[in-house]
Design a protein around this motif. Structure first.
Motif, short mmCIF file in Angstrom:
data_model
loop_
_atom_site.label_atom_id
_atom_site.label_comp_id
_atom_site.label_asym_id
_atom_site.label_seq_id
_atom_site.Cartn_x
_atom_site.Cartn_y
_atom_site.Cartn_z
N THR A 60 0.84 -1.20 0.00
CA THR A 60 0.00 0.00 0.00
C THR A 60 0.87 1.25 0.00
OG1 THR A 60 -0.30 -0.50 2.33
CG2 THR A 60 -2.19 -0.80 0.93
N ARG A 79 3.68 1.48 -1.44
CA ARG A 79 4.17 1.58 -2.81
C ARG A 79 3.11 2.20 -3.73
NH1 ARG A 79 8.16 2.54 -4.94
NH2 ARG A 79 8.42 1.89 -7.07
N TYR A 80 1.85 1.83 -3.51
CA TYR A 80 0.76 2.42 -4.30
C TYR A 80 0.83 3.94 -4.22
CZ TYR A 80 -1.66 -2.07 -4.57
OH TYR A 80 -2.01 -3.36 -4.81
N TRP A 140 1.29 5.10 -13.53
CA TRP A 140 1.21 3.68 -13.17
C TRP A 140 -0.21 3.33 -12.78
CZ3 TRP A 140 -0.08 0.59 -9.03
CH2 TRP A 140 0.37 -0.75 -9.09
N HIS A 141 -0.84 4.19 -12.02
CA HIS A 141 -2.21 3.93 -11.59
C HIS A 141 -3.20 3.92 -12.75
CE1 HIS A 141 -1.86 3.73 -7.21
NE2 HIS A 141 -0.80 4.49 -7.40
N ASN A 176 -3.35 0.42 -14.03
CA ASN A 176 -3.68 -0.69 -13.15
C ASN A 176 -5.05 -0.49 -12.50
OD1 ASN A 176 -1.13 -2.54 -12.82
ND2 ASN A 176 -0.44 -0.42 -13.03
N THR A 214 -8.30 -0.75 -10.07
CA THR A 214 -8.43 -0.72 -8.61
C THR A 214 -8.63 -2.12 -8.03
OG1 THR A 214 -9.66 1.28 -9.09
CG2 THR A 214 -9.52 0.62 -6.79
N LEU A 225 -5.43 -3.79 -7.57
CA LEU A 225 -4.69 -3.25 -6.42
C LEU A 225 -5.22 -3.85 -5.13
CD1 LEU A 225 -4.23 0.54 -7.23
CD2 LEU A 225 -3.08 -1.44 -8.15
N ASN A 244 -4.04 -7.38 -4.86
CA ASN A 244 -2.61 -7.42 -4.53
C ASN A 244 -2.42 -7.31 -3.02
OD1 ASN A 244 -1.55 -5.46 -7.40
ND2 ASN A 244 -1.59 -7.67 -7.10
N VAL A 286 4.29 -5.00 -8.21
CA VAL A 286 4.01 -3.70 -7.58
C VAL A 286 5.27 -3.17 -6.91
CG1 VAL A 286 2.67 -2.52 -5.81
CG2 VAL A 286 1.61 -4.33 -7.16
N GLU A 310 8.45 5.94 -10.31
CA GLU A 310 8.04 6.88 -9.29
C GLU A 310 8.81 8.16 -9.51
OE1 GLU A 310 9.60 6.03 -5.21
OE2 GLU A 310 10.53 4.42 -6.34
#
Ligand SMILES: Nc1ncnc2c1ncn2[C@@H]1O[C@H](COP(=O)(O)OP(=O)(O)OP(=O)(O)O)[C@@H](O)[C@H]1O
Ligand SMILES: [Mg+2]
Length: 627
Positions: free
Chosen positions: A112, A114-115, A122-123, A126, A128, A131, A134, A327, A333
């Motif tokens: 989390t 890392r999210y 990135w989001h 990917n 939800t 996520l 994961n 992830v 980033e």
């Protein structure tokens, strides 16, 4: 090929286990010591039971009496062994549980975290639901084999001990052991290899099912109003059915292998009795030894299963681990810099775009992304209000994202007070700029928490000041619990316009020096919108809220007219700039857009009043703007 991949899975699964041991070495040692203690007691108990039978039971049957001392000794030995076994089980279970749950918690936190570190790009790629799975089922799957791992390690030690003790007893019986134990082990390996693809498939489907579920709950409104319940249910049912089939195929395999795994040790016991009876007649072994060995085969059957459990869970663990690593190892980033904007100059900030080019990352990796912005250059001077106007899809929201560094340009630079935003620390950036996004997001919490967001120095007074500026104080004080009112998940208990003003107040409460409003007041009555902007421009009126420079994405003439300058964008390029009046006179596209939007507003206002305003609108819009 299949066996190559399963060997691969076995190897990588052992790698995951190694990782777990590296992370929790001490607790692992505790669990393994417990397990080895248990395993040794299993072997010892077999020999004690043999001795009890040979030295107590057989003489008792023969002579009809038992020596009290021998009986007491046998009872004490069995009791002592039981106590040590209990201690061993306790240590193993406790250690394994601690290890498993600690790893789960640690990896949930890491994932989390890392999210939050990963960039928006990135989001965007990917879902939800992925996520969520994961952080939930993948973390669980990855560390699932940890629970039986210490048991399995202890069992391996025990098997070696058993073989050695068999050889000490009798080579013929040892040969039976040498045939049965490796066969049991091999059966477990075959089992886990067969299981590998099935478990991986089930794990992937679990994620997909949760993804679909998440999407349809999220889009409940669309699903209901469009009458898509049946289709949506069918879509979910289809994938849920695949998951069911995958799990059934897992169950079927279990159904075949579990009895085999049960039967093999029993066959071993049978072989021991046959071979043993022969050796007994030869005088090579005693009754005591034969009973011991037969008992050993019976009690070993269960612990050996632990090895099977670990091996069978490895594929799922590897699948979960791979998804976690995707992830944790994701790159892209945005590193923050070291510079801090001078706190002393707490006046409005200057924003400058210089020759900014930007493209969104493509849906598929390694493909070029389509360019969305090109050669974008403009300045929002300190204390000034600049309106960003352009047709839909022109790139306005993208410019807003760049201004607050949600994304970085491909080339060119975005600077605040002359400092490239990439050189700023995260805190300095967050303290300087605030974005009110096109789609407001409200947390399932109180009004106060939604505005203050736990940021230091934002007391109730500051919250109210921000609410007043956002023209939201009226409706908030009318709420049943005022600032303490819970607003529901995503602010469901608020109207669209109220939600927008709440998010605006949130931005204002942080006292930003640059405020970026991306169509942030579109659901608000036009007069209120103009009032908000007018209030922001002269916010000296509100003590505690410093005046900010404003970049505002706007459509309404009344709003645009309040800006010092208008930047007109089309297809990712700045087409024209100037005052509203200048652009109306010189840029045909601009005039068309503003007029069309105004007409639409009038039509819309006549059809129904703004959702959050009680007072009906006058038939025309009172716009005190010169054309
Ligand atoms: N996450 C994304 N991934 C890929 N392309 C995107 C993404 N977001 C926007 N785009 C594309 O970038 C272009 C500009 O989008 P942007 O959201 O900046 O437009 P906009 O001017 O804000 O439009 P609107 O007035 O409708 O809000 C559009 O062509 C859009 O399709
Ligand atoms: Mg937009």
């Amino acid at each position: 090929m299949a066996s190559k991949t399963s060997r691969d899975v076995l190897g990588r699964g052992l790698g995951v286990l190694r990782q777990a041991i590296r992370e929790q070495p001490r607790i692992f040692v505790v669990a393994v010591v417990g397990s080895v203690l248990f395993g040794s007691m299993v072997i010892v108990s077999a020999y004690v039971v043999g001795a009890v039978v040979g030295d107590v039971v057989v003489p008792a049957i023969g002579r009809g009496e038992v020596a009290t001392g021998t009986l007491a000794l046998a009872a004490a030995a069995l009791f002592g062994i039981s106590v040590l076994r209990v201690v061993g089980i306790f240590g193993r279970r406790l250690g394994a549980g601690y290890m498993q749950y600690r790893l789960q918690a640690a990896y949930r936190r890491r994932v989390t975290r890392r999210y939050l570190d990963l960039p928006l790009s990135w989001h965007h790629r990917n879902a939800t639901g992925t996520l969520l799975s994961n952080a939930n089922s993948d973390v669980e799957a990855a560390w699932y084999p940890i629970a039986p791992l210490p048991f399995a390690v202890g069992t391996l030690v025990m098997l070696v001990g058993a073989i050695v003790s068999l050889f000490v007893t009798d080579w013929a019986l040892a040969l039976v052991g040498l045939a049965v134990f490796p066969a049991l082990f091999a059966l477990n390996v075959v089992y886990s290899r067969r299981m590998a693809p099935r478990q991986a498939r089930a794990q992937r489907l679990r994620a997909e099912v949760s993804g679909i579920a998440h999407e349809s709950f999220d889009g409940a409104l669309v699903v209901k109003t469009m009458g898509r319940e049946a289709q949506e249910t069918a879509r979910f049912a289809g994938r849920a059915g695949e998951l069911r089939d995958a799990l059934i195929s897992v169950g079927r395999l279990r159904g075949v292998f579990d009895p085999l795994l049960e039967t093999l040790p029993s066959l071993g016991t049978l072989a021991v009795l046959v071979v043993g009876a022969y050796r007994l007649r030869q005088g090579a072994v005693s009754v005591t030894e034969l009973v011991s060995v037969a008992f050993l085969f019976t009690v070993l059957a269960f612990p050996v299963r632990a090895i099977g459990w670990v091996l069978a869970e490895l594929p799922r663990s590897v699948a979960g681990w791979d998804r976690l690593r995707r992830v944790l190892d994701a790159t892209g980033e945005m590193p923050y810099g070291q510079r801090v904007l001078d706190a002393a100059t707490s006046g409005p900030a200057t924003l400058a775009f210089a020759d900014v080019h930007f493209s969104y990352p493509p849906a598929e990796e390694h493909q070029p992304g389509a360019q969305v912005l090109g050669e974008v250059g403009f300045t929002v001077p300190a204390g000034r209000t600049v309106a960003l106007v352009g047709p839909t899809g022109a790139g306005k929201s993208t410019i807003a994202s760049l201004a607050v560094r949600l994304v970085d340009p491909d080339s060119g630079a975005v600077a605040l007070d002359g400092v490239d935003v990439r050189e700023l620390t995260a805190a300095s950036l967050a303290g300087t700029v605030a974005l009110v996004a096109q789609v407001p997001f409200v947390f399932d919490d109180t009004v106060r928490a939604n505005i203050a967001l736990d940021r230091p120095g934002i007391d109730d007074e500051a919250v109210w000041a921000a609410l007043r500026l956002a023209e939201a104080d009226g409706f908030v004080s009318a709420l049943p619990d005022g600032l303490d009112t819970m607003v529901g998940e995503r602010g469901t208990s608020l109207s669209g316009g109220q939600r927008q003003r709440l998010t605006l107040a949130r931005a204002l409460a942080g006292r930003p020096r640059l405020l970026v409003l991306d169509d942030a007041t579109s659901a608000v009555d036009p007069r209120v919108e103009a009032a908000i902007l007018a209030g922001l421009r002269s916010s000296a009126a509100e003590p505690g809220v410093p005046a900010a420079s404003i970049l505002v994405v706007a459509y309404r003439r009344a709003t645009i007219a309040l800006a010092d300058e208008v930047i007109y964008v089309e297809q990712g390029r700045v087409v024209a700039r100037g005052t509203h009046t200048e652009l109306l006179a010189t840029v045909p596209g601009y005039a068309d857009l503003v007029t069309a939007y105004e007409q639409a507003e009038v039509d819309r206002a006549q059809e129904r009043p703004y959702e959050d305003e009680v007072a009906p609108l006058p038939s025309g819009l009172e716009i005190e703007v010169d054309r």
